[in-house]
Design a protein around this motif. Structure first.
Motif, short mmCIF file in Angstrom:
data_model
loop_
_atom_site.label_atom_id
_atom_site.label_comp_id
_atom_site.label_asym_id
_atom_site.label_seq_id
_atom_site.Cartn_x
_atom_site.Cartn_y
_atom_site.Cartn_z
N GLU A 177 -56.84 -107.79 10.52
CA GLU A 177 -58.03 -107.04 10.91
C GLU A 177 -59.29 -107.48 10.15
OE1 GLU A 177 -55.73 -105.02 7.71
OE2 GLU A 177 -55.18 -105.68 9.71
N ASN A 178 -59.11 -108.19 9.04
CA ASN A 178 -60.24 -108.71 8.27
C ASN A 178 -60.52 -110.17 8.57
OD1 ASN A 178 -60.63 -106.24 6.89
ND2 ASN A 178 -58.95 -106.75 5.52
N GLY A 179 -59.82 -110.73 9.57
CA GLY A 179 -60.02 -112.12 9.94
C GLY A 179 -59.32 -113.11 9.03
N LYS A 180 -58.44 -112.62 8.14
CA LYS A 180 -57.70 -113.48 7.22
C LYS A 180 -56.39 -113.92 7.86
CE LYS A 180 -60.45 -112.86 3.63
NZ LYS A 180 -61.20 -113.90 3.01
N LEU A 181 -56.01 -115.17 7.63
CA LEU A 181 -54.73 -115.67 8.14
C LEU A 181 -53.57 -115.02 7.40
CD1 LEU A 181 -55.40 -119.48 8.60
CD2 LEU A 181 -55.01 -117.79 10.40
N PHE A 182 -52.51 -114.69 8.15
CA PHE A 182 -51.27 -114.20 7.55
C PHE A 182 -50.13 -114.56 8.49
CE2 PHE A 182 -51.88 -110.90 10.57
CZ PHE A 182 -50.80 -110.03 10.59
N VAL A 183 -48.90 -114.50 7.99
CA VAL A 183 -47.75 -114.74 8.84
C VAL A 183 -47.59 -113.47 9.66
CG1 VAL A 183 -45.31 -115.33 8.98
CG2 VAL A 183 -46.72 -116.30 7.15
N SER A 184 -48.08 -113.52 10.88
CA SER A 184 -48.17 -112.32 11.71
C SER A 184 -46.89 -112.02 12.47
CB SER A 184 -49.32 -112.47 12.71
OG SER A 184 -49.13 -113.61 13.53
N LYS A 185 -46.10 -113.05 12.72
CA LYS A 185 -44.90 -112.85 13.54
C LYS A 185 -43.78 -113.78 13.08
CE LYS A 185 -43.41 -112.89 18.34
NZ LYS A 185 -43.81 -113.02 19.73
N VAL A 186 -42.58 -113.22 13.00
CA VAL A 186 -41.38 -114.01 12.74
C VAL A 186 -40.36 -113.62 13.79
CG1 VAL A 186 -39.44 -114.39 11.15
CG2 VAL A 186 -41.79 -114.36 10.28
N VAL A 187 -39.75 -114.62 14.40
CA VAL A 187 -38.69 -114.39 15.37
C VAL A 187 -37.40 -114.96 14.81
CG1 VAL A 187 -37.87 -114.79 17.73
CG2 VAL A 187 -40.32 -114.51 17.31
N LEU A 188 -36.42 -114.09 14.66
CA LEU A 188 -35.08 -114.51 14.25
C LEU A 188 -34.27 -114.76 15.52
CD1 LEU A 188 -34.41 -111.87 11.43
CD2 LEU A 188 -35.56 -114.09 11.26
N LYS A 189 -33.55 -115.87 15.56
CA LYS A 189 -32.75 -116.23 16.74
C LYS A 189 -31.32 -116.53 16.30
CE LYS A 189 -36.84 -118.22 18.78
NZ LYS A 189 -37.57 -119.47 18.96
N PRO A 190 -30.62 -115.50 15.84
CA PRO A 190 -29.27 -115.73 15.32
C PRO A 190 -28.24 -116.00 16.42
CG PRO A 190 -29.78 -113.40 15.28
CD PRO A 190 -31.02 -114.10 15.72
N HIS A 191 -27.36 -116.93 16.12
CA HIS A 191 -26.19 -117.22 16.96
C HIS A 191 -24.99 -117.08 16.05
CE1 HIS A 191 -28.72 -118.69 20.23
NE2 HIS A 191 -29.45 -119.26 19.27
N VAL A 192 -24.06 -116.22 16.44
CA VAL A 192 -22.91 -115.92 15.59
C VAL A 192 -21.63 -116.32 16.31
CG1 VAL A 192 -21.74 -114.11 14.27
CG2 VAL A 192 -24.22 -113.95 14.66
N ALA A 193 -20.75 -117.03 15.60
CA ALA A 193 -19.43 -117.38 16.12
C ALA A 193 -18.40 -116.59 15.34
CB ALA A 193 -19.18 -118.88 15.97
N TYR A 194 -17.47 -116.01 16.04
CA TYR A 194 -16.46 -115.14 15.45
C TYR A 194 -15.07 -115.75 15.60
CZ TYR A 194 -20.19 -111.69 15.93
OH TYR A 194 -21.39 -111.02 15.85
N ALA A 195 -14.20 -115.41 14.66
CA ALA A 195 -12.76 -115.72 14.79
C ALA A 195 -12.13 -114.44 15.33
CB ALA A 195 -12.16 -116.07 13.44
N GLY A 196 -11.21 -114.58 16.26
CA GLY A 196 -10.59 -113.39 16.83
C GLY A 196 -11.55 -112.68 17.75
N SER A 197 -11.49 -111.36 17.79
CA SER A 197 -12.32 -110.61 18.73
C SER A 197 -13.74 -110.47 18.19
CB SER A 197 -11.72 -109.23 18.99
OG SER A 197 -11.66 -108.49 17.80
N ALA A 198 -14.68 -110.69 19.10
CA ALA A 198 -16.10 -110.56 18.79
C ALA A 198 -16.56 -109.17 19.21
CB ALA A 198 -16.89 -111.62 19.53
N PRO A 199 -17.61 -108.67 18.60
CA PRO A 199 -18.14 -107.38 19.04
C PRO A 199 -18.75 -107.50 20.44
CG PRO A 199 -19.61 -108.38 17.44
CD PRO A 199 -18.39 -109.25 17.51
N ASP A 200 -18.77 -106.40 21.17
CA ASP A 200 -19.47 -106.43 22.45
C ASP A 200 -20.97 -106.51 22.17
OD1 ASP A 200 -20.41 -103.78 21.90
OD2 ASP A 200 -18.73 -102.91 22.98
N ARG A 201 -21.75 -106.76 23.20
CA ARG A 201 -23.20 -106.98 23.06
C ARG A 201 -23.88 -105.79 22.35
NH1 ARG A 201 -27.03 -111.18 24.06
NH2 ARG A 201 -29.03 -110.17 24.28
#
Length: 153
Positions: free
Chosen positions: A100-124
């Motif tokens: 709001e003051n016109g100063k640069l900052f890290v405004s957004k971070v997007v995490l894009k995790p991909h997880v591989a499981y052994a055995g049964s995986a959790p549902d969505r």
């Protein structure tokens, strides 16, 4: 209270004038366990050769810190839930914006995790809940005003 520390070390090259602003931004982060990380300003912010593109810059470290914190809480939640994680990979990214003051900052971070499981995986829904809980518990996420989102693809 728990406290944390790091040493940031920079030295001027003997042939650098410094006052002309043409000096290397390369430096080192030292941590209490003995790890040393070569760091620099981002070449997007300070042009080459005054930055070191091969070194970690603070913006990258910020994104990695958020991702790492999230992952650690996710792994803990998955283990408590009885799920065996074989691999966790996050292709996280961040963006600079102006506040709001016109100063640069890290405004957004997007995490894009991909997880591989052994055995049964959790549902969505369960996996989404594990990520939500990890985000809520992450110390770093709780410390910043950056918009952090999780893209499960």
């Amino acid at each position: 209270m728990t406290s944390f520390s790091a040493t940031v070390l920079w030295n001027r090259a003997s042939d650098a004038v410094f006052t002309d602003n043409k000096y290397s931004r390369a430096h080192v982060w030292q941590f209490d366990g003995g790890a040393e990380v070569p760091a620099s300003s981002s070449p997007h912010i300070v042009r080459l050769p005054y930055s070191a593109a091969e070194n970690v810059d603070p913006e990258e470290a910020f994104v990695a810190s958020l991702s790492s914190c999230h992952m650690l809480f996710f792994l803990s939640g998955a283990a408590k839930g009885g799920f065996i994680v074989d691999e966790y990979r996050d292709e996280a990214s961040g963006e600079l914006g102006k506040n709001e003051n016109g100063k640069l900052f890290v405004s957004k971070v997007v995490l894009k995790p991909h997880v591989a499981y052994a055995g049964s995986a959790p549902d969505r829904a369960t996996e989404e809940h594990l990520h939500h809980e990890a985000h809520e518990q992450c110390f770093i996420a709780n410390s910043v005003r950056t918009d952090i989102s999780i893209d499960l693809g």
